[in-house]
Design an enzyme around this catalytic site. Structure first.
Site, PDB file in Angstrom:
ATOM      1  N   LEU A  48      34.406  33.258  31.486  1.00  0.00           N
ATOM      2  CA  LEU A  48      35.578  33.679  32.258  1.00  0.00           C
ATOM      3  C   LEU A  48      36.034  32.553  33.181  1.00  0.00           C
ATOM      4  O   LEU A  48      35.330  31.578  33.388  1.00  0.00           O
ATOM      5  CB  LEU A  48      35.240  34.919  33.087  1.00  0.00           C
ATOM      6  CG  LEU A  48      35.066  36.235  32.318  1.00  0.00           C
ATOM      7  CD1 LEU A  48      34.902  37.380  33.289  1.00  0.00           C
ATOM      8  CD2 LEU A  48      36.250  36.501  31.408  1.00  0.00           C
ATOM      9  N   CYS A  49      37.202  32.766  33.758  1.00  0.00           N
ATOM     10  CA  CYS A  49      37.826  31.837  34.681  1.00  0.00           C
ATOM     11  C   CYS A  49      36.830  31.381  35.747  1.00  0.00           C
ATOM     12  O   CYS A  49      36.158  32.232  36.319  1.00  0.00           O
ATOM     13  CB  CYS A  49      39.016  32.510  35.349  1.00  0.00           C
ATOM     14  SG  CYS A  49      39.773  31.571  36.657  1.00  0.00           S
ATOM     15  N   PRO A  50      36.723  30.104  36.071  1.00  0.00           N
ATOM     16  CA  PRO A  50      37.507  28.982  35.529  1.00  0.00           C
ATOM     17  C   PRO A  50      36.759  28.227  34.439  1.00  0.00           C
ATOM     18  O   PRO A  50      37.108  27.107  34.124  1.00  0.00           O
ATOM     19  CB  PRO A  50      37.653  28.079  36.759  1.00  0.00           C
ATOM     20  CG  PRO A  50      36.319  28.205  37.437  1.00  0.00           C
ATOM     21  CD  PRO A  50      35.843  29.626  37.172  1.00  0.00           C
TER      22      PRO A  50
ATOM     23  N   ASP B  33      38.635  34.679  26.846  1.00  0.00           N
ATOM     24  CA  ASP B  33      39.291  35.041  28.106  1.00  0.00           C
ATOM     25  C   ASP B  33      40.805  34.852  27.966  1.00  0.00           C
ATOM     26  O   ASP B  33      41.275  33.727  27.768  1.00  0.00           O
ATOM     27  CB  ASP B  33      38.750  34.126  29.219  1.00  0.00           C
ATOM     28  CG  ASP B  33      39.489  34.324  30.541  1.00  0.00           C
ATOM     29  OD1 ASP B  33      40.133  35.390  30.706  1.00  0.00           O
ATOM     30  OD2 ASP B  33      39.425  33.423  31.391  1.00  0.00           O
TER      31      ASP B  33
END
Lengths: 160, 80
Positions: free
Chosen positions: B17-19, B44
């Site tokens: 997931l981010c980042p 994602d």
């Protein structure tokens, strides 16, 4: 732009809350990945983000701060739903279930990406949190002048 | 396009997931030569916005960004 012509981000991290630290490190790591020079200036409650899991304080009040607010980054509580530790447990579990890194992993990644982690000397003195209580890789303490120079030359300034 | 492009490096970003998708691409871009191409597969949906933004900020190029089922497939070219 900094002296090397790179874009830069300067961030004050005042909060020691789990959620705000999560946001701070995600932004910092994202910015570093995008090639920016990143400075994080940790002050007051934010100092916890730099700490190992150790007890601090030399005077009575300092020891009280160490007792009430001891431990490292993994001891931070969410700003809402703290529930005396249950909230932290729950959010850690939720983040893990969704594949998000833990705060200490994010901090490791930040160091690996060359993010500059700086503690505020004045807060360290007031809270009686010495440099030895910080994880390796944290830069030597600085003051607000240092941060303002970074912020003045930065393309993005944030306060968290 | 993607059929003819020579891939220098495959990156599995599934589950990140981010980042992290962006971070992994940035950490690996120097592992391909200038002009080389990374094929990265993420799950994602945010990566669809982030990886092109990363490319724009760092001066690299996203040759393609495609949704294939539940996956997002990027061809990223190292420009400099």
């Amino acid at each position: 732009m900094d002296e090397n012509g790179k874009k830069s981000l300067a961030m004050v991290v005042m909060s020691g809350d789990f959620d705000k630290l999560t946001g701070a490190f995600i932004i910092a790591n994202g910015a570093a990945a995008m090639g920016m020079d990143v400075t994080m200036f940790f002050t007051f409650w934010g100092l916890r983000a730099l700490k190992k899991n150790v007890r601090t304080g030399s005077t009575f009040f300092g020891k009280m701060v160490g007792l009430m607010y001891g431990g490292g980054i993994e001891k931070s509580h969410p700003s809402k739903f703290a529930f005396g530790g249950m909230g932290r447990w729950m959010f850690n579990k939720m983040m893990k279930n969704h594949g998000v890194q833990s705060l200490s992993e994010m901090r490791d990644l930040a160091l690996q990406l060359g993010v500059g982690l700086y503690a505020c000397q004045m807060s360290m003195d007031v809270m009686e949190i010495p440099q030895e209580s910080f994880v390796d890789g944290v830069k030597d303490p600085v003051g607000v002048g240092f941060f303002l120079l970074k912020a003045q030359n930065a393309d993005i300034q944030l306060f968290i | 396009m993607s059929d003819e492009t020579k891939i220098d490096l495959e990156l599995d970003l599934k589950g990140l997931l981010c980042p992290l998708p962006m971070v992994k691409v940035s950490q690996n871009i120097n592992n391909v030569p200038v002009g080389g191409v990374i094929r990265a597969v993420a799950t994602d949906p945010g990566a669809m916005a982030d990886i092109p933004a990363w490319a724009q900020s760092t001066g690299n190029e996203v040759l393609s960004a495609d949704k294939e089922g539940s996956e997002f497939v990027f061809l990223v070219k190292r420009v400099k």
